[in-house]
Design a protein around this motif. Sequence first.
Motif, PDB file in Angstrom:
ATOM      1  N   ASN A  76      -2.897  -1.015   1.642  1.00 27.96           N
ATOM      2  CA  ASN A  76      -2.203  -0.817   2.914  1.00 27.96           C
ATOM      3  C   ASN A  76      -2.744  -1.708   4.025  1.00 27.96           C
ATOM      4  OD1 ASN A  76      -0.739   1.121   1.608  1.00 27.96           O
ATOM      5  ND2 ASN A  76      -1.841   2.851   2.472  1.00 27.96           N
ATOM      6  N   ARG A  77      -4.048  -1.974   4.014  1.00 26.93           N
ATOM      7  CA  ARG A  77      -4.593  -2.785   5.095  1.00 26.93           C
ATOM      8  C   ARG A  77      -4.081  -4.228   5.028  1.00 26.93           C
ATOM      9  NH1 ARG A  77      -9.863  -1.737   6.002  1.00 26.93           N
ATOM     10  NH2 ARG A  77     -10.117  -3.652   7.197  1.00 26.93           N
ATOM     11  N   VAL A  78      -3.868  -4.749   3.809  1.00 27.78           N
ATOM     12  CA  VAL A  78      -3.307  -6.102   3.676  1.00 27.78           C
ATOM     13  C   VAL A  78      -1.871  -6.127   4.176  1.00 27.78           C
ATOM     14  CG1 VAL A  78      -2.668  -7.914   2.038  1.00 27.78           C
ATOM     15  CG2 VAL A  78      -4.850  -6.713   1.777  1.00 27.78           C
ATOM     16  N   LEU A  79      -1.103  -5.113   3.816  1.00 28.23           N
ATOM     17  CA  LEU A  79       0.289  -5.052   4.268  1.00 28.23           C
ATOM     18  C   LEU A  79       0.360  -4.856   5.777  1.00 28.23           C
ATOM     19  CD1 LEU A  79       1.751  -2.893   1.362  1.00 28.23           C
ATOM     20  CD2 LEU A  79       2.120  -5.337   1.757  1.00 28.23           C
ATOM     21  N   HIS A  80      -0.507  -4.014   6.314  1.00 32.10           N
ATOM     22  CA  HIS A  80      -0.527  -3.787   7.758  1.00 32.10           C
ATOM     23  C   HIS A  80      -0.836  -5.082   8.503  1.00 32.10           C
ATOM     24  CE1 HIS A  80      -2.404  -2.653  11.639  1.00 32.10           C
ATOM     25  NE2 HIS A  80      -1.478  -1.704  11.642  1.00 32.10           N
ATOM     26  N   ALA A  81      -1.814  -5.844   8.004  1.00 31.34           N
ATOM     27  CA  ALA A  81      -2.176  -7.107   8.648  1.00 31.34           C
ATOM     28  C   ALA A  81      -1.017  -8.094   8.646  1.00 31.34           C
ATOM     29  CB  ALA A  81      -3.389  -7.724   7.949  1.00 31.34           C
ATOM     30  N   ASN A  82      -0.121  -7.938   7.691  1.00 32.81           N
ATOM     31  CA  ASN A  82       1.016  -8.849   7.562  1.00 32.81           C
ATOM     32  C   ASN A  82       2.323  -8.238   8.071  1.00 32.81           C
ATOM     33  OD1 ASN A  82       0.160 -11.479   6.081  1.00 32.81           O
ATOM     34  ND2 ASN A  82      -0.969  -9.838   5.062  1.00 32.81           N
ATOM     35  N   GLY A  83       2.193  -7.278   8.998  1.00 32.48           N
ATOM     36  CA  GLY A  83       3.346  -6.824   9.759  1.00 32.48           C
ATOM     37  C   GLY A  83       4.039  -5.571   9.297  1.00 32.48           C
ATOM     38  N   VAL A  84       3.532  -4.911   8.252  1.00 33.04           N
ATOM     39  CA  VAL A  84       4.180  -3.700   7.740  1.00 33.04           C
ATOM     40  C   VAL A  84       3.582  -2.476   8.427  1.00 33.04           C
ATOM     41  CG1 VAL A  84       4.624  -2.286   5.697  1.00 33.04           C
ATOM     42  CG2 VAL A  84       4.609  -4.793   5.511  1.00 33.04           C
ATOM     43  N   GLU A  85       4.415  -1.577   8.914  1.00 32.83           N
ATOM     44  CA  GLU A  85       3.935  -0.331   9.512  1.00 32.83           C
ATOM     45  C   GLU A  85       3.483   0.629   8.415  1.00 32.83           C
ATOM     46  OE1 GLU A  85       3.374   0.433  12.606  1.00 32.83           O
ATOM     47  OE2 GLU A  85       4.074  -1.545  13.280  1.00 32.83           O
ATOM     48  N   LEU A  86       2.376   1.307   8.639  1.00 38.43           N
ATOM     49  CA  LEU A  86       1.868   2.237   7.634  1.00 38.43           C
ATOM     50  C   LEU A  86       2.875   3.336   7.324  1.00 38.43           C
ATOM     51  CD1 LEU A  86      -1.873   2.634   8.728  1.00 38.43           C
ATOM     52  CD2 LEU A  86      -0.919   1.135   6.968  1.00 38.43           C
ATOM     53  N   SER A  87       3.647   3.756   8.315  1.00 36.78           N
ATOM     54  CA  SER A  87       4.652   4.797   8.079  1.00 36.78           C
ATOM     55  C   SER A  87       5.690   4.335   7.065  1.00 36.78           C
ATOM     56  CB  SER A  87       5.332   5.184   9.393  1.00 36.78           C
ATOM     57  OG  SER A  87       5.947   4.053   9.989  1.00 36.78           O
ATOM     58  N   GLU A  88       5.959   3.039   7.011  1.00 40.22           N
ATOM     59  CA  GLU A  88       6.911   2.521   6.028  1.00 40.22           C
ATOM     60  C   GLU A  88       6.380   2.648   4.610  1.00 40.22           C
ATOM     61  OE1 GLU A  88       9.287  -1.148   7.430  1.00 40.22           O
ATOM     62  OE2 GLU A  88       7.299  -1.401   8.357  1.00 40.22           O
ATOM     63  N   LEU A  89       5.051   2.788   4.476  1.00 42.59           N
ATOM     64  CA  LEU A  89       4.415   2.921   3.169  1.00 42.59           C
ATOM     65  C   LEU A  89       4.184   4.378   2.796  1.00 42.59           C
ATOM     66  CD1 LEU A  89       1.777   0.081   3.660  1.00 42.59           C
ATOM     67  CD2 LEU A  89       4.055  -0.082   2.621  1.00 42.59           C
ATOM     68  N   GLY A  90       4.627   5.288   3.657  1.00 39.68           N
ATOM     69  CA  GLY A  90       4.479   6.721   3.384  1.00 39.68           C
ATOM     70  C   GLY A  90       3.257   7.347   3.996  1.00 39.68           C
ATOM     71  N   VAL A  91       2.435   6.569   4.703  1.00 42.24           N
ATOM     72  CA  VAL A  91       1.212   7.110   5.291  1.00 42.24           C
ATOM     73  C   VAL A  91       1.576   8.080   6.412  1.00 42.24           C
ATOM     74  CG1 VAL A  91      -0.908   6.548   6.536  1.00 42.24           C
ATOM     75  CG2 VAL A  91      -0.087   5.036   4.710  1.00 42.24           C
ATOM     76  N   GLY A  92       1.008   9.278   6.339  1.00 38.05           N
ATOM     77  CA  GLY A  92       1.249  10.290   7.349  1.00 38.05           C
ATOM     78  C   GLY A  92       2.578  10.995   7.252  1.00 38.05           C
ATOM     79  N   ARG A  93       3.345  10.738   6.200  1.00 38.04           N
ATOM     80  CA  ARG A  93       4.684  11.323   6.105  1.00 38.04           C
ATOM     81  C   ARG A  93       4.791  12.408   5.042  1.00 38.04           C
ATOM     82  NH1 ARG A  93       9.018   6.538   6.069  1.00 38.04           N
ATOM     83  NH2 ARG A  93      10.389   8.380   6.016  1.00 38.04           N
ATOM     84  N   GLY A  94       3.764  12.587   4.257  1.00 38.73           N
ATOM     85  CA  GLY A  94       3.767  13.679   3.285  1.00 38.73           C
ATOM     86  C   GLY A  94       4.965  13.655   2.367  1.00 38.73           C
ATOM     87  N   ASP A  95       5.627  14.815   2.256  1.00 40.24           N
ATOM     88  CA  ASP A  95       6.752  14.956   1.323  1.00 40.24           C
ATOM     89  C   ASP A  95       8.097  14.574   1.933  1.00 40.24           C
ATOM     90  OD1 ASP A  95       5.081  15.865  -0.697  1.00 40.24           O
ATOM     91  OD2 ASP A  95       5.233  17.947  -0.038  1.00 40.24           O
ATOM     92  N   GLU A  96       8.096  14.044   3.158  1.00 42.60           N
ATOM     93  CA  GLU A  96       9.372  13.716   3.775  1.00 42.60           C
ATOM     94  C   GLU A  96       9.957  12.389   3.286  1.00 42.60           C
ATOM     95  OE1 GLU A  96       8.857  11.413   7.908  1.00 42.60           O
ATOM     96  OE2 GLU A  96       7.961  13.405   7.919  1.00 42.60           O
ATOM     97  N   MET A  97       9.165  11.645   2.497  1.00 45.22           N
ATOM     98  CA  MET A  97       9.671  10.380   1.955  1.00 45.22           C
ATOM     99  C   MET A  97      10.769  10.656   0.939  1.00 45.22           C
ATOM    100  SD  MET A  97       8.029   7.520   3.050  1.00 45.22           S
ATOM    101  CE  MET A  97       7.809   6.332   1.711  1.00 45.22           C
ATOM    102  N   THR A  98      11.943  10.072   1.135  1.00 44.63           N
ATOM    103  CA  THR A  98      13.036  10.195   0.183  1.00 44.63           C
ATOM    104  C   THR A  98      12.883   9.158  -0.925  1.00 44.63           C
ATOM    105  OG1 THR A  98      14.446   8.612   1.341  1.00 44.63           O
ATOM    106  CG2 THR A  98      14.534  10.929   2.080  1.00 44.63           C
ATOM    107  N   GLU A  99      13.714   9.261  -1.940  1.00 44.18           N
ATOM    108  CA  GLU A  99      13.688   8.256  -3.002  1.00 44.18           C
ATOM    109  C   GLU A  99      13.981   6.878  -2.434  1.00 44.18           C
ATOM    110  OE1 GLU A  99      13.551   6.473  -6.879  1.00 44.18           O
ATOM    111  OE2 GLU A  99      12.622   8.199  -5.889  1.00 44.18           O
ATOM    112  N   ALA A 100      14.926   6.814  -1.523  1.00 46.51           N
ATOM    113  CA  ALA A 100      15.245   5.523  -0.900  1.00 46.51           C
ATOM    114  C   ALA A 100      14.049   4.997  -0.110  1.00 46.51           C
ATOM    115  CB  ALA A 100      16.463   5.665   0.008  1.00 46.51           C
ATOM    116  N   ASP A 101      13.331   5.889   0.575  1.00 43.76           N
ATOM    117  CA  ASP A 101      12.141   5.484   1.333  1.00 43.76           C
ATOM    118  C   ASP A 101      11.066   4.941   0.399  1.00 43.76           C
ATOM    119  OD1 ASP A 101      13.208   6.281   3.790  1.00 43.76           O
ATOM    120  OD2 ASP A 101      12.383   8.305   3.617  1.00 43.76           O
ATOM    121  N   ASN A 102      10.865   5.628  -0.718  1.00 42.26           N
ATOM    122  CA  ASN A 102       9.836   5.200  -1.667  1.00 42.26           C
ATOM    123  C   ASN A 102      10.168   3.845  -2.276  1.00 42.26           C
ATOM    124  OD1 ASN A 102       7.876   7.373  -1.654  1.00 42.26           O
ATOM    125  ND2 ASN A 102       9.454   8.664  -2.558  1.00 42.26           N
TER     126      ASN A 102
END
Length: 483
Positions: A76-102
């Motif tokens: 995640n830290r490599v992706l974050h450094a390259n512009g990806v938000e951690l929330s897009e990776l499921g961090v802090g979102r628990g079970d609310e990630m849908t199949e499409a999100d995953n």
Amino acid sequence: MRRRHHSAMASPLTLHDDRLFPADPGTREVARRIYATTRELPIISPHGHVPPRWIARNEHFGNPTKLLLTPDHYINRVLHANGVELSELGVGRGDEMTEADNRRAFRLLCEHWADFNGTAMRYWLVDQLVGIFGVDVRPSAATADTIYDTIAARIDEPDFRPRQLMDAFRIEFLATTDDPCDDLGLHAELAADGEFSARHRVVPTFRPDRYLEPARPDWNELVDALGAAAGVDVGTLDGYTQAMAERRRYFKAHGAVSSDHSHADLVTLILDHDEAARLYDRARRGRATADEALALRRHLFTDQARLACEDGLTMTVHPAVVRNHDAGAFARYGADVGGDIPAKLEATRGLQQLLNAYGNDPNLNLVLFTLDEDVYSRELAPLAAWYRSVYIGVPWWFVDAPESIMRFKQDVTEMAGFSRISGMVDDTRAFCSIPARHDMSRRLDAAHLAGLVTAHRLDEDEALDQARALVVDNPTRIFKLGR
């Protein structure tokens, strides 16, 4: 035979049999022979962060993103450094990630594949993708969904549950990391399962950091909880010390072999009892100054070594990390999401009070880690080459890349030798990376030892014995697994 998915338009993804071995043909041949003797040995993992619930409940891993991406803050830290938000990776979102999100999160990983070039994370990911999941195409935007489907299908297979993977990965010993107030019920369940426990030991690790930090705003609440768990009045320093000893004994009774510690520095301090009791009382009343809280923390940490001399738990210490460096990420996502940065460490003077008191005690094993590479050769190796209780922790977290590990080996063995090295510590919560990390370590052991053989500094039979010692004998001895 596992099904393999290959597209004629996609670049292949492979694992070379000689990865990490020396380029020189003669040295490489020696490395192959050494590695062959350790390749199939069982994995001993004396420090990590795999949740015991996964194994006790034999939980389904969910989906590729939940398994490989969301919990792995290395990636995640490599992706974050390259512009990806951690929330897009499921961090802090628990079970609310849908199949499409995953799927979208996994696609981000694949789209950013080139950002991992040259990193240890790429090495581990390739080992997992090819070796465990049968993926044979390079991650990219075009191949992301195919790879996701391949991994998802493997996750759904009956033999891809934590307990079955413990067998497949040959994990003989696995330590988790646990709060001192934990009732360890999940570990009791695992120990009571005779069929499973006959093949695998899964044990807790005592992690008291929060309870040793009087400057924390919640320290009094934590100390009260510690007293309640131990059934001891913690109104005085003596009561607190008794509660800490009781909880350590409880953990040891449930299989624990070590305690784990990480503070901002490695300064140790042994205060006069009355002075320590005075500072404890001031801290409990919320009246301790910053300097008093710091002095008390250093005293309480040092006292853990005294307790270790009594109960025999190996003490692992990894200080000097500036945690939650990114204040914005910490505010949004909380602790332990990857925003931690190494800091400079001083060990020789800092440890002197602890080592003068306990450094040669036959019942203390003190394993020292650091993120400051310079300290390995300048301070830790000389300390381990003198004090009987001191051992050097293998590179971990930021230093567990192949090049860093080879620097470590060259830096410490010339002073302290191989006998003072702890053996591989993977320190991971990414379950499927455990075999990749241990295999990487064994390959690098073979490469290093092969260099000593071809330089005529070791005979090959000695190198073969040494390779096994680093994988099995050292961790068994240093973490007292035979007791």
